[in-house]
Design an enzyme around this catalytic site. Structure first.
Site, short mmCIF file in Angstrom:
data_model
loop_
_atom_site.label_atom_id
_atom_site.label_comp_id
_atom_site.label_asym_id
_atom_site.label_seq_id
_atom_site.Cartn_x
_atom_site.Cartn_y
_atom_site.Cartn_z
N HIS A 65 13.69 33.12 -8.30
CA HIS A 65 13.64 33.35 -6.78
C HIS A 65 13.53 34.76 -6.35
O HIS A 65 13.03 35.22 -5.36
CB HIS A 65 14.94 32.41 -6.53
CG HIS A 65 14.52 31.18 -6.32
ND1 HIS A 65 15.29 30.23 -5.66
CD2 HIS A 65 13.78 30.25 -7.01
CE1 HIS A 65 14.67 28.92 -5.63
NE2 HIS A 65 13.98 29.01 -6.62
N ASN A 93 17.20 28.75 -1.48
CA ASN A 93 18.57 29.35 -2.32
C ASN A 93 19.76 28.85 -1.91
O ASN A 93 20.93 29.26 -2.48
CB ASN A 93 18.49 30.90 -1.92
CG ASN A 93 17.36 31.79 -2.84
OD1 ASN A 93 17.00 31.40 -3.62
ND2 ASN A 93 16.84 32.84 -2.17
N SER A 247 17.71 15.29 -21.92
CA SER A 247 17.84 16.69 -22.70
C SER A 247 17.97 17.83 -22.03
O SER A 247 17.66 18.81 -22.03
CB SER A 247 16.48 16.86 -23.64
OG SER A 247 16.19 18.13 -24.15
#
Length: 323
Positions: A65, A93, A247
């Site tokens: 970002h 964000n 996972s």
């Protein structure tokens, strides 16, 4: 004479290439000014990851970002003020974390080498070190020498960070605008092998894909049913789900295996299979060795996007405020 001339030309080309690339970022940038810098970053990051296994995914996201808005200049770390809404408060964000750990690293480096190590380099190193903790060795090389930006705008983050709803052509254009290729797009998407997704970023695929109360037909029906047990409605904006089922804490190439099973969580994941070239790259990355090699190279390219070097920008004393 001819041999000497050839050697001179080869040396000249090497110097010019070094100036173009290494003159911006280079290995061991802090070797003389703060020789312990990289060891300090690694020590603090590894200590924190040992206590909080969610950090690698958070740092990957933070670095990505950051680099997509004004380049890798740590502008994502700057706090908003009364007169300016910063990137940190943008929609993409609001779910980024790990800022406190970056500040912990910065505080220690300021004690050892005041005003030397940039926050932008700390983010790049922290990302590499956090993901590498699992393997006890660096997974890719981080060239250093970045400087910190002074500008951080919420509007730029909202418009420039590619959302998980993007289709392939939008993703391709977004990456190309940062000098990154389709290959980088597919490889860096593999970062979704760790971490979580928030329901509100993909629940439209479960409940209202075309605006008619339907599900995305490209999503595996069994996986969609599982996701509906987690995300109960379109209004759910708090629940989180592993992006790589079974996972989600291991950095590996399992993302591409589930992608081939149509179990990519986001529309942007599924989009990689809608283009023949990208789909072929997905198949190549089913080889673990290929994935680790390619991921390292793409992370190095990402880390060089729009960097400030030399006398540009500044070295912030605190990462969350400009000097």
């Amino acid at each position: 004479m001819k041999g000497s001339l050839s050697f001179f030309l080869i040396s000249l080309v090497a110097i010019l290439l070094g100036t173009c690339r290494g003159g911006e970022l280079r290995k061991h940038f802090y070797e003389e000014t703060c020789p312990e810098a990289e060891d300090i970053v690694q020590k603090i990051i590894w200590e924190n990851v040992a206590l909080n296994s969610t950090l690698p995914a958070k740092f990957l996201r933070m670095h990505f970002h950051d680099c997509f808005v004004r380049g890798c200049d740590a502008s994502v770390l700057i706090d908003s003020t009364a007169s300016n809404s910063a990137e940190k408060d943008s929609i993409p964000n609001q779910t980024v974390g790990g800022f406190d750990v970056i500040e912990e690293v910065k505080t220690e480096l300021e004690k050892k080498c005041p005003g030397i190590v940039s926050c932008a380099d700390i983010v790049a190193l922290a990302t590499r070190d956090s993901v590498s903790f699992q393997f006890e060795k660096p997974l890719w090389e981080v060239l250093t020498g970045r400087r910190d930006g002074r500008i951080s705008l919420v509007s730029e983050a909202n418009s420039q960070i590619p959302p998980p709803s993007f289709n392939f052509s939008q993703l391709k254009q977004s990456f190309a605008s940062k000098g990154l290729t389709v290959h980088d797009l597919v490889v860096l998407s593999g970062g979704h092998t760790i971490g979580v997704g928030h329901c509100n970023f993909f629940s439209r695929r479960l409940y209202n894909f075309t605006g008619k109360g339907d599900a995305d037909p490209s999503l595996d029906s069994t996986y969609a049913a599982f996701l509906r047990t987690k995300c109960r409605s379109l209004a759910d904006n708090t629940t989180i789900v592993e992006m790589d089922p079974g996972s989600g804490m291991d950095f590996d190439n399992n993302y591409y295996k589930i992608l081939r099973q149509n179990k990519g969580m986001f529309q942007s994941d599924a989009a990689l299979l809608t283009d023949n070239g990208a789909s072929n790259i997905v198949d190549e990355l089913l080889d673990p060795a290929k994935f680790f090699t390619e991921f390292a190279q793409s992370m190095e390219r990402l880390g060089a996007v729009g960097v400030l070097t030399g006398t540009s920008g500044e070295i912030r004393k605190k990462c969350n405020v400009v000097n």
